[in-house]
Design a protein around this motif. Sequence first.
Motif, PDB file in Angstrom:
ATOM      1  N   GLY A 198       0.812  -1.204   0.000  1.00 40.18           N
ATOM      2  CA  GLY A 198       0.000   0.000   0.000  1.00 40.18           C
ATOM      3  C   GLY A 198       0.843   1.250   0.000  1.00 40.18           C
ATOM      4  N   PRO A 199       0.187   2.426  -0.030  1.00 43.78           N
ATOM      5  CA  PRO A 199       0.923   3.688  -0.088  1.00 43.78           C
ATOM      6  C   PRO A 199       1.806   3.924   1.129  1.00 43.78           C
ATOM      7  CG  PRO A 199      -1.389   3.997  -0.669  1.00 43.78           C
ATOM      8  CD  PRO A 199      -1.266   2.608  -0.146  1.00 43.78           C
ATOM      9  N   GLY A 200       1.415   3.403   2.302  1.00 49.80           N
ATOM     10  CA  GLY A 200       2.216   3.608   3.492  1.00 49.80           C
ATOM     11  C   GLY A 200       3.347   2.617   3.651  1.00 49.80           C
ATOM     12  N   HIS A 201       3.458   1.672   2.719  1.00 48.23           N
ATOM     13  CA  HIS A 201       4.492   0.649   2.823  1.00 48.23           C
ATOM     14  C   HIS A 201       5.848   1.255   2.494  1.00 48.23           C
ATOM     15  CE1 HIS A 201       6.546  -3.233   2.023  1.00 48.23           C
ATOM     16  NE2 HIS A 201       5.654  -3.691   2.888  1.00 48.23           N
ATOM     17  N   PRO A 202       6.923   0.918   3.236  1.00 47.10           N
ATOM     18  CA  PRO A 202       8.241   1.493   2.945  1.00 47.10           C
ATOM     19  C   PRO A 202       8.758   1.047   1.591  1.00 47.10           C
ATOM     20  CG  PRO A 202       8.393  -0.238   4.615  1.00 47.10           C
ATOM     21  CD  PRO A 202       6.944   0.038   4.408  1.00 47.10           C
ATOM     22  N   PRO A 203       9.582   1.855   0.939  1.00 48.03           N
ATOM     23  CA  PRO A 203      10.117   1.478  -0.376  1.00 48.03           C
ATOM     24  C   PRO A 203      11.057   0.283  -0.284  1.00 48.03           C
ATOM     25  CG  PRO A 203      11.145   3.494   0.422  1.00 48.03           C
ATOM     26  CD  PRO A 203      10.018   3.189   1.364  1.00 48.03           C
ATOM     27  N   ALA A 204      11.339  -0.316  -1.451  1.00 40.97           N
ATOM     28  CA  ALA A 204      12.116  -1.554  -1.481  1.00 40.97           C
ATOM     29  C   ALA A 204      13.526  -1.367  -0.942  1.00 40.97           C
ATOM     30  CB  ALA A 204      12.160  -2.092  -2.914  1.00 40.97           C
ATOM     31  N   ASP A 205      14.180  -0.223  -1.247  1.00 38.76           N
ATOM     32  CA  ASP A 205      15.547  -0.034  -0.778  1.00 38.76           C
ATOM     33  C   ASP A 205      15.604   0.101   0.735  1.00 38.76           C
ATOM     34  OD1 ASP A 205      14.149   2.324  -0.826  1.00 38.76           O
ATOM     35  OD2 ASP A 205      15.842   3.563  -1.467  1.00 38.76           O
ATOM     36  N   LEU A 206      14.573   0.719   1.343  1.00 38.54           N
ATOM     37  CA  LEU A 206      14.543   0.812   2.795  1.00 38.54           C
ATOM     38  C   LEU A 206      14.327  -0.558   3.427  1.00 38.54           C
ATOM     39  CD1 LEU A 206      14.565   2.504   5.361  1.00 38.54           C
ATOM     40  CD2 LEU A 206      12.135   2.971   5.020  1.00 38.54           C
ATOM     41  N   ILE A 207      13.498  -1.386   2.795  1.00 33.52           N
ATOM     42  CA  ILE A 207      13.292  -2.744   3.303  1.00 33.52           C
ATOM     43  C   ILE A 207      14.595  -3.530   3.263  1.00 33.52           C
ATOM     44  CG2 ILE A 207      12.103  -4.924   2.870  1.00 33.52           C
ATOM     45  CD1 ILE A 207       9.718  -3.359   1.882  1.00 33.52           C
ATOM     46  N   ARG A 208      15.368  -3.373   2.188  1.00 32.24           N
ATOM     47  CA  ARG A 208      16.649  -4.078   2.093  1.00 32.24           C
ATOM     48  C   ARG A 208      17.604  -3.614   3.191  1.00 32.24           C
ATOM     49  NH1 ARG A 208      13.568  -6.378  -0.145  1.00 32.24           N
ATOM     50  NH2 ARG A 208      13.428  -7.052  -2.320  1.00 32.24           N
ATOM     51  N   GLN A 209      17.618  -2.338   3.488  1.00 34.55           N
ATOM     52  CA  GLN A 209      18.474  -1.838   4.561  1.00 34.55           C
ATOM     53  C   GLN A 209      18.072  -2.440   5.900  1.00 34.55           C
ATOM     54  OE1 GLN A 209      18.476   2.454   4.538  1.00 34.55           O
ATOM     55  NE2 GLN A 209      19.134   2.588   2.402  1.00 34.55           N
ATOM     56  N   ARG A 210      16.771  -2.512   6.146  1.00 36.93           N
ATOM     57  CA  ARG A 210      16.310  -3.105   7.408  1.00 36.93           C
ATOM     58  C   ARG A 210      16.626  -4.590   7.465  1.00 36.93           C
ATOM     59  NH1 ARG A 210      10.353  -0.100   7.976  1.00 36.93           N
ATOM     60  NH2 ARG A 210      11.176   2.016   8.345  1.00 36.93           N
ATOM     61  N   GLU A 211      16.511  -5.265   6.335  1.00 36.95           N
ATOM     62  CA  GLU A 211      16.869  -6.679   6.315  1.00 36.95           C
ATOM     63  C   GLU A 211      18.331  -6.884   6.678  1.00 36.95           C
ATOM     64  OE1 GLU A 211      13.707  -8.343   2.934  1.00 36.95           O
ATOM     65  OE2 GLU A 211      15.812  -7.969   2.426  1.00 36.95           O
ATOM     66  N   MET A 212      19.214  -6.050   6.149  1.00 37.04           N
ATOM     67  CA  MET A 212      20.634  -6.187   6.462  1.00 37.04           C
ATOM     68  C   MET A 212      20.907  -5.907   7.932  1.00 37.04           C
ATOM     69  SD  MET A 212      21.948  -7.269   3.757  1.00 37.04           S
ATOM     70  CE  MET A 212      23.627  -7.209   4.347  1.00 37.04           C
TER      71      MET A 212
END
Length: 450
Positions: free
Chosen positions: A51-65
């Motif tokens: 959805g619109p409030g979902h964080p972008p993909a690059d931010l998700i990758r940073q959190r995963e790391m």
Amino acid sequence: MAQALGEDLVQPCELQDDSSSLGSDSELSGPGPYRQADRYGFIGGSSAEPGPGHPPADLIRQREMKWVEMTSHWEKTMSRRYKKVKMQCRKGIPSALRARCWPLLCGAHVCQKNSPGTYQELAEAPGDPQWMETIGRDLHRQFPLHEMFVSPQGHGQQGLLQVLKAYTLYRPEQGYCQAQGPVAAVLLMHLPPEEAFWCLVQICEVYLPGYYGPHMEAVQLDAEVFMALLRRLLPRVHKHLQQVGVGPLLYLPEWFLCLFARSLPFPTVLRVWDAFLSEGVKVLFRVGLTLVRLALGTAEQRLACPGLLETLGALRTIPPAQLQEEAFMSQVHSVALSEHDLQRQIRAQLAQLPESASGPPPRPQARLPGAQAIFEAQQLAGARGGTRPEVPRIVVQPPEEPRPPRRKPQTRGKTFHGLLTRSRGPPIEGPSRSHRGSTSFLDTRFRSCF
């Protein structure tokens, strides 16, 4: 005080409706073959795309790391950097890593390591016929639109049967509680059956002891605590609930016992669980207070609910747009309720309980307030039993040798020009330059190694 509960609610009109992922008895029992599953596994759900409030993909990758780094050195992380763990849990654990993080947060990985083969023995043993019949009747009610639980012979319902049966054998004095079904089902959506079983054990015995037993004594105590918090934080809402006769036991057990799995859109459920496994039961109270304020926080909302049925309906039909994960969790974490405030209120309500109450008295001291307390308790238990998990060894260098006092040159009564002249002549009394240089920090460190 209403501002402390996040009164200014952000309600974007374009937010998607995730209500189709709610697991209720009124859902369809058989989805059409043409309907596709969303990203959480719900057939026909509206969460196929973020959805619109979902964080972008690059931010998700940073959190995963960040989570990969923290979980790779979990003991060190929990010992020194728990505040970072808590803040990352509040932001939401990445979906790809919940299977790794949830057992670590609740301590289920330690239980599984200390009891090898226990789950296999329980899963293979015959269950109590009384509980097996009850569990069998409830299997089809647990998220019937999720692809794991559509078929009675599928791995979802069969795994759920084994996990719930194993718990009745593991704790026969408690048996089976119907609210354990949706809790175990959410765990099985992310974990193998054995890990889901040990997470269920930790939730029932460490996070919420006294919730799922035959007397549910802790639920009754927390209901009184919740009303006391309403009286302090939302006095107008508390007065309205009293006037229409809506007590906390009419709506709170479904929220707390199921960890809101049946009451919120599924993306928000996962965010609540992330915070709950990190910070404990305090999160459930914050979520409950936020829901009550969203349903009955304004005078217009209370006027539209003149009776008991209308008030209960308002509490159960909050528009999904107001429950979108980012905006909703922001309000939850802004609720003015600390762990100290909660424990003080629990002690106050515990002192007011009548002595003639049936069943065992609540034992709130058996409840641990989140991942940090569970980690410390398991570390202490491991140290006493000689099976303490291995932690990184810290190497401390020996102290440096003390420097000899440096002699101050005799400059009294002499000019700066005279000092320059004397420096070109014979050396003044005192230690030689080479000797003074040997007392440097680096020379001392290297000399101490031999």
